[in-house]
Design an enzyme around this catalytic site. Structure first.
Site, short mmCIF file in Angstrom:
data_model
loop_
_atom_site.label_atom_id
_atom_site.label_comp_id
_atom_site.label_asym_id
_atom_site.label_seq_id
_atom_site.Cartn_x
_atom_site.Cartn_y
_atom_site.Cartn_z
N ARG A 73 0.84 -1.20 0.00
CA ARG A 73 0.00 0.00 0.00
C ARG A 73 0.88 1.25 0.00
O ARG A 73 1.96 1.26 0.58
CB ARG A 73 -0.92 0.03 1.22
CG ARG A 73 -2.13 -0.91 1.09
CD ARG A 73 -3.04 -0.81 2.29
NE ARG A 73 -2.42 -1.33 3.49
CZ ARG A 73 -1.86 -0.60 4.44
NH1 ARG A 73 -1.88 0.73 4.36
NH2 ARG A 73 -1.31 -1.16 5.49
N TYR A 201 -1.59 -3.37 -6.82
CA TYR A 201 -1.44 -4.03 -5.52
C TYR A 201 -2.78 -4.09 -4.78
O TYR A 201 -3.51 -3.09 -4.72
CB TYR A 201 -0.39 -3.28 -4.66
CG TYR A 201 -0.35 -3.85 -3.28
CD1 TYR A 201 0.26 -5.09 -3.06
CD2 TYR A 201 -0.97 -3.22 -2.21
CE1 TYR A 201 0.25 -5.66 -1.80
CE2 TYR A 201 -0.98 -3.79 -0.95
CZ TYR A 201 -0.37 -5.01 -0.75
OH TYR A 201 -0.39 -5.59 0.47
N GLY A 203 -4.22 -3.78 -1.78
CA GLY A 203 -4.77 -2.71 -0.94
C GLY A 203 -5.05 -1.43 -1.71
O GLY A 203 -5.82 -0.59 -1.27
N LYS A 210 -9.81 -2.21 1.38
CA LYS A 210 -9.49 -1.08 2.28
C LYS A 210 -10.25 0.18 1.88
O LYS A 210 -10.73 0.92 2.74
CB LYS A 210 -7.99 -0.79 2.23
CG LYS A 210 -7.10 -1.98 2.52
CD LYS A 210 -7.33 -2.53 3.88
CE LYS A 210 -6.31 -3.61 4.22
NZ LYS A 210 -6.56 -4.17 5.54
N HIS A 230 -10.74 -2.61 11.20
CA HIS A 230 -9.65 -3.45 10.66
C HIS A 230 -9.46 -4.64 11.61
O HIS A 230 -8.51 -4.70 12.37
CB HIS A 230 -8.39 -2.58 10.60
CG HIS A 230 -7.26 -3.18 9.83
ND1 HIS A 230 -5.95 -2.84 10.05
CD2 HIS A 230 -7.23 -4.10 8.82
CE1 HIS A 230 -5.17 -3.52 9.23
NE2 HIS A 230 -5.92 -4.29 8.48
N SER A 252 -1.46 -4.06 9.92
CA SER A 252 -1.15 -4.96 8.80
C SER A 252 0.11 -5.77 9.10
O SER A 252 1.07 -5.25 9.66
CB SER A 252 -0.91 -4.12 7.55
OG SER A 252 -1.95 -3.20 7.39
N CYS A 254 0.69 -8.15 11.20
CA CYS A 254 0.99 -8.39 12.61
C CYS A 254 0.29 -9.65 13.12
O CYS A 254 0.16 -9.85 14.33
CB CYS A 254 0.57 -7.20 13.46
SG CYS A 254 1.67 -5.80 13.29
N GLY A 255 -0.22 -10.50 12.24
CA GLY A 255 -0.69 -11.81 12.68
C GLY A 255 -2.19 -12.01 12.77
O GLY A 255 -2.63 -12.99 13.36
N ASP A 277 -9.63 -9.84 8.29
CA ASP A 277 -9.10 -8.48 8.06
C ASP A 277 -10.08 -7.35 8.37
O ASP A 277 -9.66 -6.31 8.84
CB ASP A 277 -8.63 -8.36 6.60
CG ASP A 277 -7.76 -7.15 6.37
OD1 ASP A 277 -6.89 -6.87 7.21
OD2 ASP A 277 -7.93 -6.47 5.33
N SER A 373 4.95 -10.43 0.09
CA SER A 373 4.32 -11.27 -0.94
C SER A 373 3.06 -11.90 -0.34
O SER A 373 2.98 -12.13 0.87
CB SER A 373 5.30 -12.33 -1.46
OG SER A 373 5.82 -13.08 -0.40
N ARG A 374 2.10 -12.18 -1.20
CA ARG A 374 0.76 -12.51 -0.70
C ARG A 374 0.15 -13.73 -1.35
O ARG A 374 0.50 -14.08 -2.49
CB ARG A 374 -0.18 -11.32 -0.98
CG ARG A 374 0.22 -10.01 -0.34
CD ARG A 374 -0.31 -9.94 1.05
NE ARG A 374 0.03 -8.72 1.75
CZ ARG A 374 -0.74 -8.13 2.66
NH1 ARG A 374 -1.92 -8.65 2.94
NH2 ARG A 374 -0.36 -7.06 3.29
N ASN A 501 -1.18 -18.83 21.23
CA ASN A 501 -1.98 -17.64 21.56
C ASN A 501 -3.35 -18.04 22.13
O ASN A 501 -4.04 -17.23 22.75
CB ASN A 501 -2.15 -16.74 20.33
CG ASN A 501 -0.83 -16.09 19.94
OD1 ASN A 501 0.05 -15.90 20.79
ND2 ASN A 501 -0.67 -15.76 18.67
C1 OXD Z 1 -3.28 -4.71 4.94
C2 OXD Z 1 -3.93 -5.86 4.28
O1 OXD Z 1 -2.36 -4.09 4.37
O2 OXD Z 1 -4.83 -6.43 4.90
O3 OXD Z 1 -3.68 -4.38 6.05
O4 OXD Z 1 -3.58 -6.19 3.13
MN MN Z 2 -5.32 -5.46 6.74
#
Ligand code: OXD
Ligand code: MN
Length: 589
Positions: A73, A201, A203, A210, A230, A252, A254-255, A277, A373-374, A501
């Site tokens: 993003r 991309y 986002g 988003k 979010h 984003s 962070c798990g 998300d 990468s996604r 967790n």
């Molecule tokens: C982000 C996503 O960037 O969910 O938060 O892709």
């Molecule tokens: Mn996100």
């Protein structure tokens, strides 16, 4: 007589001047056809739009490589466009809407010459939910069409739903010339409209995500009394079979996706997922807080995803249904024709192309896969998909969890004293920046409720809205802060994270059910060590104490940083939060 959608598409076609206009129906046959065509077409960066991966190991999966400048993003090129600058606040980039259109129109003029304009009708949210929104996006690249088919409910029936009305969310997207100098993501909340050019991309280009479901939807929520957040959405089943639903905000990368797919290390506990998300929260007629996930898929970070860290996700990636799965900017194992990334848990490939398409040398330190990468995968592939995923009413929320990535200062787990204090915990949250957005990584920035890049309006008003929503709820959910990322003196993570967790989630359930106590600290309520379920975990009590430490001198610094952040909202900062800040400082001294 042309419908409002047809008229708008015609207007956009006059501007963008595509060779062809193609109306998507969202069918499986269409997805296959577009992928087949995409495999023979070069993206303007010289790569094929899709490359077929080994279909035995990765059924119905395809690879896509983006332009090297277009991998995350671009917050500095993202604008909210309204006449009233103050209404969008100090944390967003502002542009006057007329000026924004004057800037964009020449860029869109003729941008689709030689290309097809795809018209995508889709719903965000279950079509029977009163919160669901009918949307239409145009784009000029089939990668976005296939991604949107995975991430949203795309169907030509949405056009029937819209009928002759002009009540639909408009998204205009073109990859333009992929030049970062000509890249803009512009939001017009007063027109339910997004214009995005110069990026493919996720986002920036999947405008239902988003751009609509957070930035524009946050405005709708403000006007209509609900919240666009979010947040991942999960249901945690205990050994008695009772499910407690939680909404989990984290910045984003962070798990959130890992948490949504968590495989419990505590016997008898199981996590069901509703989303990873975005959550839309509303107060139901019964006075409870409910949440729905407006999306239909996951656009998750690949590196670090392995059978050990997120087996449920790897199973989903290999499931292969009538929804294709996409891999973007991972490495490509050229012997096996498989995607590969650091942290996949399999040996590094002998021969691979890195995310930029260059031969990768494993002896060098450069990463094979881009850190951001996604994968793009349908929620239908999830082995732990909650049955309520298909319930338009959503689920009643008992806990809100606010997370961040902090090497120090912030304990593993804190419970807010009450809703107002919870809103303050959200407002004061900070996190280290990640590769999900272009810019320096690892810098701490304040990121209230993980919404700093996504709240489309003045965050002072956003805090006030949260406080008001809390007043409208009969029995407010408890609010927690979590931090899986605290480091020891050697720079290693103290908390094992991932499946463990669940131990944190169990404490939260036990608190909701009044089964465990907590100790009061200046920053909130912390667990008593002996009431956390740590059996089977190899972690010393000294390390646990470090995880739960509230260090006054670190927190005095933290409070000063929080104050500097909150001060920028001036008179928009709700008095209740100013009071909370005062009490934090007083408690610390
Ligand atoms: C982000 C996503 O960037 O969910 O938060 O892709
Ligand atoms: Mn996100």
């Amino acid at each position: 007589m042309a419908t409002a959608v047809e008229k708008w598409v015609e207007e956009m076609a006059q501007l963008c001047k595509p060779d062809k206009i193609y109306w998507c129906d969202g069918s499986e046959e269409e997805a296959h056809r577009l992928i087949e065509i995409g495999m023979t077409q070069e993206n303007i960066n010289g790569n094929p739009i899709f490359t077929k991966l080994d279909q035995k190991e990765w059924p119905n999966s395809y690879y896509h490589r983006s332009h090297p400048s277009d991998v995350a993003r671009t917050e500095h090129l993202t604008f909210i466009c309204r006449k009233d600058k103050e209404s969008i606040g100090p944390t967003n980039n502002w542009m006057d809407p007329d000026e924004a259109k004057r800037k964009l129109e020449p860029l869109f003029d003729g941008c689709m010459k030689g290309r097809t304009m795809y018209v995508m009708p889709y719903m965000m949210g279950h079509p029977d939910s009163p919160y669901a929104k009918a949307c239409v996006q145009i784009t000029d690249i089939s990668y976005v069409v296939i991604s949107m088919r995975i991430m949203t409910r795309m169907s030509k029936s949405v056009l029937d739903k819209i009928g002759n009305s002009d009540n639909f969310v408009r998204g205009v997207h073109s990859i333009g010339n992929l030049d970062p100098e000509n890249r803009y993501i512009m939001h017009f909340p007063d027109e339910n409209l997004v214009w995005s050019i110069g990026s493919g991309y996720g986002g920036n280009a999947l405008l239902g995500k988003k751009c609509f479901s957070l930035r524009i939807a946050s405005w709708l929520g403000l006007k209509e009394g609900w919240l666009a957040e979010h947040m991942a959405l999960i249901g945690v089943e205990d050994p008695q079979g009772k499910i407690t639903y939680m909404a989990v905000a984290m910045p984003s990368a962070c798990g959130k996706t890992n948490l949504a797919m968590l495989e419990s290390t505590l016997p008898g506990y199981k996590v069901w997922t509703l989303g990873d998300d975005i959550a839309w929260l509303n107060v139901g007629d019964d006075g409870q807080l409910y949440a729905i996930n407006p999306e239909a898929g996951y656009f998750g970070v690949a590196p670090g995803t392995s059978m050990k860290t997120n087996g449920n996700m790897l199973k989903a990636l290999k499931k292969g249904t009538f929804f294709p799965t996409l891999f973007t900017n991972t490495a490509l194992d050229t012997d096996k024709n498989e995607p590969w990334w650091e942290g996949l848990g399999t040996p590094a490939p002998a021969h691979a192309l890195d995310w930029q398409g260059n031969e990768w040398d494993p002896s060098k330190t450069s990463k094979a896969a881009h850190a951001n990468s996604r994968f793009t995968v349908s929620a239908q592939h999830t082995t732990n998909l909650a049955k309520e995923y298909s319930d338009p009413k959503g689920v009643p929320i008992s806990a809100i969890i606010l997370g961040g990535r902090r090497a120090n200062t912030v304990p593993l787990l804190v419970e807010a004293f009450n809703w107002q204090h919870g809103v303050f915990i959200g407002a004061r949250s900070g996190s280290e920046t990640t590769a999900a957005a272009i810019g320096q990584e690892g810098v701490i920035r304040r990121d209230p409720m993980a919404m700093i890049p996504f709240c489309g309006y003045n965050m002072g008003d956003y805090f006030a809205h949260w406080l008001q929503v809390g007043k409208n709820i009969k029995k407010a959910p408890k609010i927690y802060s979590v931090n899986w990322f605290r480091l020891d003196d050697e720079g290693k993570f103290i908390w094992p994270g991932f499946g463990d967790n669940i131990r944190v989630l169990k404490w939260i359930i036990d608190r909701i059910n009044g089964k465990v106590g907590a100790k009061e600290t200046p920053i909130g309520l912390l667990p008593n060590l002996n009431e956390l379920s740590l059996e089977g975990l190899d972690i010393s009590s000294a390390r646990m104490e470090k995880l739960l430490e509230v260090n006054p001198s670190e927190w005095v610094k933290e409070a000063a940083d929080i104050e500097a952040f909150l001060t920028q909202f001036g008179a928009k900062l709700p008095e209740a939060l100013a009071q909370e800040l005062k009490s934090l400082k007083a408690n610390l001294s």
